[in-house]
Design a protein around this motif. Structure first.
Motif, PDB file in Angstrom:
ATOM      1  N   PHE A   8       0.852  -1.184   0.000  1.00 14.53           N
ATOM      2  CA  PHE A   8       0.000   0.000   0.000  1.00 14.53           C
ATOM      3  C   PHE A   8       0.890   1.236   0.000  1.00 14.53           C
ATOM      4  N   THR A   9       0.558   2.214  -0.834  1.00 11.45           N
ATOM      5  CA  THR A   9       1.107   3.558  -0.671  1.00 11.45           C
ATOM      6  C   THR A   9      -0.086   4.435  -0.330  1.00 11.45           C
ATOM      7  N   GLU A  10       0.047   5.198   0.738  1.00 13.91           N
ATOM      8  CA  GLU A  10      -1.098   5.918   1.289  1.00 13.91           C
ATOM      9  C   GLU A  10      -0.786   7.394   1.482  1.00 13.91           C
ATOM     10  N   ALA A  11      -1.634   8.232   0.924  1.00 10.04           N
ATOM     11  CA  ALA A  11      -1.594   9.670   1.189  1.00 10.04           C
ATOM     12  C   ALA A  11      -2.664   9.918   2.252  1.00 10.04           C
ATOM     13  N   VAL A  12      -2.229  10.051   3.480  1.00 15.85           N
ATOM     14  CA  VAL A  12      -3.146  10.115   4.622  1.00 15.85           C
ATOM     15  C   VAL A  12      -3.741  11.517   4.746  1.00 15.85           C
ATOM     16  N   ASP A  13      -5.073  11.573   4.722  1.00 16.61           N
ATOM     17  CA  ASP A  13      -5.798  12.832   4.907  1.00 16.61           C
ATOM     18  C   ASP A  13      -6.366  12.957   6.317  1.00 16.61           C
ATOM     19  N   ASP A  14      -6.603  11.829   6.970  1.00 17.80           N
ATOM     20  CA  ASP A  14      -7.238  11.804   8.285  1.00 17.80           C
ATOM     21  C   ASP A  14      -6.473  10.833   9.195  1.00 17.80           C
ATOM     22  N   PRO A  15      -5.488  11.322   9.942  1.00 18.87           N
ATOM     23  CA  PRO A  15      -4.701  10.426  10.805  1.00 18.87           C
ATOM     24  C   PRO A  15      -5.536   9.657  11.830  1.00 18.87           C
ATOM     25  N   THR A  16      -6.572  10.278  12.372  1.00 18.95           N
ATOM     26  CA  THR A  16      -7.424   9.583  13.338  1.00 18.95           C
ATOM     27  C   THR A  16      -8.163   8.431  12.665  1.00 18.95           C
ATOM     28  N   GLY A  17      -8.664   8.685  11.464  1.00 21.43           N
ATOM     29  CA  GLY A  17      -9.333   7.632  10.701  1.00 21.43           C
ATOM     30  C   GLY A  17      -8.379   6.505  10.335  1.00 21.43           C
ATOM     31  N   MET A  18      -7.127   6.846  10.010  1.00 18.91           N
ATOM     32  CA  MET A  18      -6.142   5.811   9.685  1.00 18.91           C
ATOM     33  C   MET A  18      -5.793   4.984  10.912  1.00 18.91           C
ATOM     34  N   ALA A  19      -5.798   5.610  12.093  1.00 12.96           N
ATOM     35  CA  ALA A  19      -5.543   4.856  13.321  1.00 12.96           C
ATOM     36  C   ALA A  19      -6.663   3.838  13.551  1.00 12.96           C
ATOM     37  N   ALA A  35       2.373 -11.275   7.830  1.00 14.74           N
ATOM     38  CA  ALA A  35       3.337 -10.497   8.598  1.00 14.74           C
ATOM     39  C   ALA A  35       3.431  -9.098   8.010  1.00 14.74           C
ATOM     40  N   VAL A  36       3.521  -8.105   8.871  1.00 15.95           N
ATOM     41  CA  VAL A  36       3.766  -6.736   8.430  1.00 15.95           C
ATOM     42  C   VAL A  36       5.285  -6.593   8.332  1.00 15.95           C
ATOM     43  N   LEU A  37       5.792  -6.447   7.112  1.00 14.84           N
ATOM     44  CA  LEU A  37       7.232  -6.336   6.904  1.00 14.84           C
ATOM     45  C   LEU A  37       7.721  -4.902   7.010  1.00 14.84           C
ATOM     46  N   ALA A  38       6.874  -3.954   6.627  1.00 12.32           N
ATOM     47  CA  ALA A  38       7.261  -2.540   6.685  1.00 12.32           C
ATOM     48  C   ALA A  38       6.013  -1.692   6.847  1.00 12.32           C
ATOM     49  N   ALA A  39       6.147  -0.634   7.610  1.00 15.72           N
ATOM     50  CA  ALA A  39       5.112   0.383   7.768  1.00 15.72           C
ATOM     51  C   ALA A  39       5.866   1.681   8.002  1.00 15.72           C
ATOM     52  N   ASP A  40       6.183   2.367   6.924  1.00  9.23           N
ATOM     53  CA  ASP A  40       7.089   3.505   6.995  1.00  9.23           C
ATOM     54  C   ASP A  40       6.361   4.799   6.646  1.00  9.23           C
ATOM     55  N   PRO A  41       6.283   5.725   7.602  1.00  5.82           N
ATOM     56  CA  PRO A  41       5.619   7.001   7.327  1.00  5.82           C
ATOM     57  C   PRO A  41       6.479   7.955   6.485  1.00  5.82           C
ATOM     58  N   ARG A  42       7.722   7.613   6.263  1.00  8.28           N
ATOM     59  CA  ARG A  42       8.602   8.486   5.480  1.00  8.28           C
ATOM     60  C   ARG A  42       9.521   7.667   4.577  1.00  8.28           C
ATOM     61  N   PRO A  43       8.962   7.029   3.532  1.00  7.76           N
ATOM     62  CA  PRO A  43       9.838   6.253   2.655  1.00  7.76           C
ATOM     63  C   PRO A  43      10.858   7.167   1.970  1.00  7.76           C
ATOM     64  N   GLN A  44      12.043   6.666   1.785  1.00 10.68           N
ATOM     65  CA  GLN A  44      13.102   7.425   1.125  1.00 10.68           C
ATOM     66  C   GLN A  44      13.047   7.124  -0.365  1.00 10.68           C
ATOM     67  N   GLY A  52       2.042   9.158  -2.016  1.00 12.67           N
ATOM     68  CA  GLY A  52       1.687   9.086  -0.607  1.00 12.67           C
ATOM     69  C   GLY A  52       2.818   9.398   0.338  1.00 12.67           C
ATOM     70  N   ASP A  53       2.464   9.358   1.610  1.00 13.27           N
ATOM     71  CA  ASP A  53       3.439   9.647   2.644  1.00 13.27           C
ATOM     72  C   ASP A  53       3.595   8.477   3.607  1.00 13.27           C
ATOM     73  N   GLN A  54       3.035   7.328   3.260  1.00  9.80           N
ATOM     74  CA  GLN A  54       3.190   6.130   4.079  1.00  9.80           C
ATOM     75  C   GLN A  54       3.164   4.920   3.155  1.00  9.80           C
ATOM     76  N   THR A  55       4.033   3.977   3.414  1.00 12.04           N
ATOM     77  CA  THR A  55       4.080   2.734   2.642  1.00 12.04           C
ATOM     78  C   THR A  55       4.015   1.562   3.608  1.00 12.04           C
ATOM     79  N   VAL A  56       3.189   0.573   3.272  1.00 13.56           N
ATOM     80  CA  VAL A  56       3.030  -0.618   4.101  1.00 13.56           C
ATOM     81  C   VAL A  56       3.223  -1.843   3.212  1.00 13.56           C
ATOM     82  N   VAL A  57       3.992  -2.821   3.708  1.00 10.72           N
ATOM     83  CA  VAL A  57       4.222  -4.067   2.979  1.00 10.72           C
ATOM     84  C   VAL A  57       3.810  -5.225   3.877  1.00 10.72           C
ATOM     85  N   LEU A  58       2.900  -6.052   3.373  1.00 10.38           N
ATOM     86  CA  LEU A  58       2.430  -7.239   4.084  1.00 10.38           C
ATOM     87  C   LEU A  58       2.913  -8.483   3.349  1.00 10.38           C
TER      88      LEU A  58
END
Length: 104
Positions: A8-19, A35-44, A52-58
């Motif tokens: 997932f690459t995610e451009a988060v608009d609502d941090p509370t909703g994402m939580a 398994a969650v392999l990565a959950a990075d709010p600042r991918p390089q 987006g500003d967050q990347t998640v790898v399952l």
């Protein structure tokens, strides 16, 4: 059979909703055995433009297991929370399975 990965690459608009999404999705991920392999709010970004500003790898046991999780009733409850809170790109990819060496 190669592993399956959901990215997932995610451009988060609502941090509370994402939580809230994270809590709901976390339960379905745990139930699936993934398994969650990565959950990075600042991918390089090394090249190009990254969405987006967050990347998640399952990681799942297979592509089929990844698809089954994504289409599951448990994840169907979480998905609308993410869709309301972020603009997301999502893909399923197969892991690399090296071919056996052949004799020449």
């Amino acid at each position: 059979m190669p592993k399956g990965y959901v990215i997932f690459t995610e451009a988060v608009d609502d941090p509370t909703g994402m939580a809230a999404y994270g809590r709901a999705a976390g339960l379905s991920i745990a139930e699936s055995g993934a398994a969650v392999l990565a959950a990075d709010p600042r991918p390089q970004v090394l090249e190009g433009t990254w969405h987006g500003d967050q990347t998640v790898v399952l990681e799942f046991e297979s592509v089929e297991a990844a698809r089954a999780w994504y289409e599951s009733a448990a994840y169907a409850k979480a998905k609308p929370l993410r869709q309301a809170a972020a603009r997301t790109n999502a893909v399923i990819v197969a892991g690399f399975a090296p071919r056996p060496a052949t004799a020449e």
